[in-house]
Motif scaffolding. Structure first.
Motif, PDB file in Angstrom:
ATOM      1  N   GLN A 187      -4.405   1.743   3.133  1.00 29.24           N
ATOM      2  CA  GLN A 187      -4.642   0.869   1.970  1.00 29.24           C
ATOM      3  C   GLN A 187      -3.929  -0.471   2.120  1.00 29.24           C
ATOM      4  O   GLN A 187      -3.869  -1.248   1.155  1.00 29.24           O
ATOM      5  N   ASN A 188      -3.359  -0.728   3.292  1.00 26.00           N
ATOM      6  CA  ASN A 188      -2.615  -1.979   3.560  1.00 26.00           C
ATOM      7  C   ASN A 188      -1.398  -2.149   2.661  1.00 26.00           C
ATOM      8  O   ASN A 188      -1.002  -3.275   2.353  1.00 26.00           O
ATOM      9  N   ARG A 189      -0.805  -1.030   2.237  1.00 23.33           N
ATOM     10  CA  ARG A 189       0.346  -1.117   1.338  1.00 23.33           C
ATOM     11  C   ARG A 189       1.671  -0.954   2.084  1.00 23.33           C
ATOM     12  O   ARG A 189       2.730  -1.180   1.507  1.00 23.33           O
ATOM     13  N   LEU A 190       1.578  -0.540   3.343  1.00 25.42           N
ATOM     14  CA  LEU A 190       2.773  -0.148   4.095  1.00 25.42           C
ATOM     15  C   LEU A 190       2.906  -0.998   5.350  1.00 25.42           C
ATOM     16  O   LEU A 190       1.945  -1.125   6.104  1.00 25.42           O
ATOM     17  N   GLN A 191       4.098  -1.571   5.529  1.00 26.12           N
ATOM     18  CA  GLN A 191       4.328  -2.370   6.738  1.00 26.12           C
ATOM     19  C   GLN A 191       5.698  -2.064   7.332  1.00 26.12           C
ATOM     20  O   GLN A 191       6.625  -1.679   6.618  1.00 26.12           O
ATOM     21  N   GLN A 192       5.782  -2.289   8.631  1.00 27.93           N
ATOM     22  CA  GLN A 192       7.073  -2.241   9.320  1.00 27.93           C
ATOM     23  C   GLN A 192       7.465  -3.673   9.663  1.00 27.93           C
ATOM     24  O   GLN A 192       6.666  -4.425  10.227  1.00 27.93           O
ATOM     25  N   ALA A 197      11.008  -0.410   6.714  1.00 32.79           N
ATOM     26  CA  ALA A 197       9.689  -0.021   6.200  1.00 32.79           C
ATOM     27  C   ALA A 197       9.545  -0.591   4.800  1.00 32.79           C
ATOM     28  O   ALA A 197      10.468  -0.509   3.976  1.00 32.79           O
ATOM     29  N   TRP A 198       8.369  -1.190   4.532  1.00 35.73           N
ATOM     30  CA  TRP A 198       8.093  -1.814   3.241  1.00 35.73           C
ATOM     31  C   TRP A 198       6.850  -1.185   2.637  1.00 35.73           C
ATOM     32  O   TRP A 198       5.852  -0.988   3.321  1.00 35.73           O
ATOM     33  N   LEU A 199       6.935  -0.900   1.336  1.00 35.39           N
ATOM     34  CA  LEU A 199       5.789  -0.354   0.606  1.00 35.39           C
ATOM     35  C   LEU A 199       5.532  -1.223  -0.616  1.00 35.39           C
ATOM     36  O   LEU A 199       6.443  -1.452  -1.424  1.00 35.39           O
ATOM     37  N   ASP A 200       4.316  -1.703  -0.747  1.00 39.48           N
ATOM     38  CA  ASP A 200       3.948  -2.555  -1.883  1.00 39.48           C
ATOM     39  C   ASP A 200       4.909  -3.729  -2.044  1.00 39.48           C
ATOM     40  O   ASP A 200       5.274  -4.114  -3.162  1.00 39.48           O
ATOM     41  N   GLY A 201       5.350  -4.281  -0.916  1.00 39.61           N
ATOM     42  CA  GLY A 201       6.233  -5.443  -0.964  1.00 39.61           C
ATOM     43  C   GLY A 201       7.681  -5.104  -1.248  1.00 39.61           C
ATOM     44  O   GLY A 201       8.508  -6.001  -1.402  1.00 39.61           O
TER      45      GLY A 201
END
Ligand code: GAR
Length: 210
Positions: A187-192, A197-201
């Motif tokens: 859902q493009n909500r999770l980034q490294q 680790a980032w979730l929803d900014g």
């Protein structure tokens, strides 16, 4: 629809949970291929039954870890994945492999990281007299079982537990949290971002989302 490649070495019950979550629409993605380093991995049967392309790439056919991981990188890239998932893939990965897939490589580990990195996690939790144990989904970095944690699930450890009974309790939780994290990613909500680790900014805490 995100393309996912799953790497396995064994039973593939986590693979099955991901396949089921894609089929039901919970994960907005599809498993494009399953690659195993072991020809007898039951997860290959699961993938075939789901109509997913499979490949066996045995590490025994390669002279070094570097050469194997290069071949594995090529095999994975054939499928142009958005995400690569380690689901009981029992190999230590080279820095070159990890860097290649940086930010799109996930693992599930059967402990509450940073506790019990490596093998025999359930027995070690019992031997230590822990009252709780669990599993962690994390981004993979060059540190073995050391990448930023995204989500953990805890289970109680009972006095009469052995490694098998505890593993079964943890497995049930693995099948809940891995599809959820993959859903977030798709859902493009999770980034490294490097070691975070980032979730929803939002930056996830050291022990992940709770
Ligand atoms: C799972 O318990 C997973 O956490 C563990 O292997 C098992 C695979 O089960 N992974 C590791 O230990 C990685 N260090 P499965 O094949 O039924 O999904």
């Amino acid at each position: 629809m995100k393309s996912i490649v799953v790497l396995i070495s064994g039973s593939g019950s986590n693979l099955q949970a991901i396949i089921d979550a894609c089929s039901s629409g919970f994960i907005p993605g599809k498993v494009s291929a399953v690659i195993s380093n072991k020809a007898n991995a039951y997860g290959l049967v699961r993938a075939n039954e789901a109509g997913i392309s499979t490949q066996v790439l045995s590490h025994k056919n390669y002279a070094s870890r570097d050469k194997y991981d290069l071949a594995l990188t090529d095999a994975i890239e054939q499928h142009k994945p958005d995400l690569v998932i380690l689901a009981g893939f029992m190999r230590i990965l080279t820095p070159a492999f990890v860097q290649h897939f940086n930010g799109r490589l996930l693992n599930i580990h059967p402990s509450l990281l940073p506790k019990y990195q490596g093998l025999t996690t359930h027995q070690r939790a019992i031997d230590a007299g822990d009252s709780e144990h669990g599993c962690s989904v994390h981004f993979v970095t060059e540190q073995l079982d050391g990448g930023p944690v995204i989500l953990q699930a805890k289970v109680p450890v009972f006095a009469d537990d052995d490694a098998q009974s505890l593993a079964e309790r943890v497995h049930e939780q693995e099948h809940r949290i891995y599809p959820l994290v993959v859903r977030w990613f798709c859902q493009n909500r999770l980034q490294q971002h490097s070691d975070q680790a980032w979730l929803d900014g939002n930056l996830l805490a050291a022990n992940g989302y709770a």
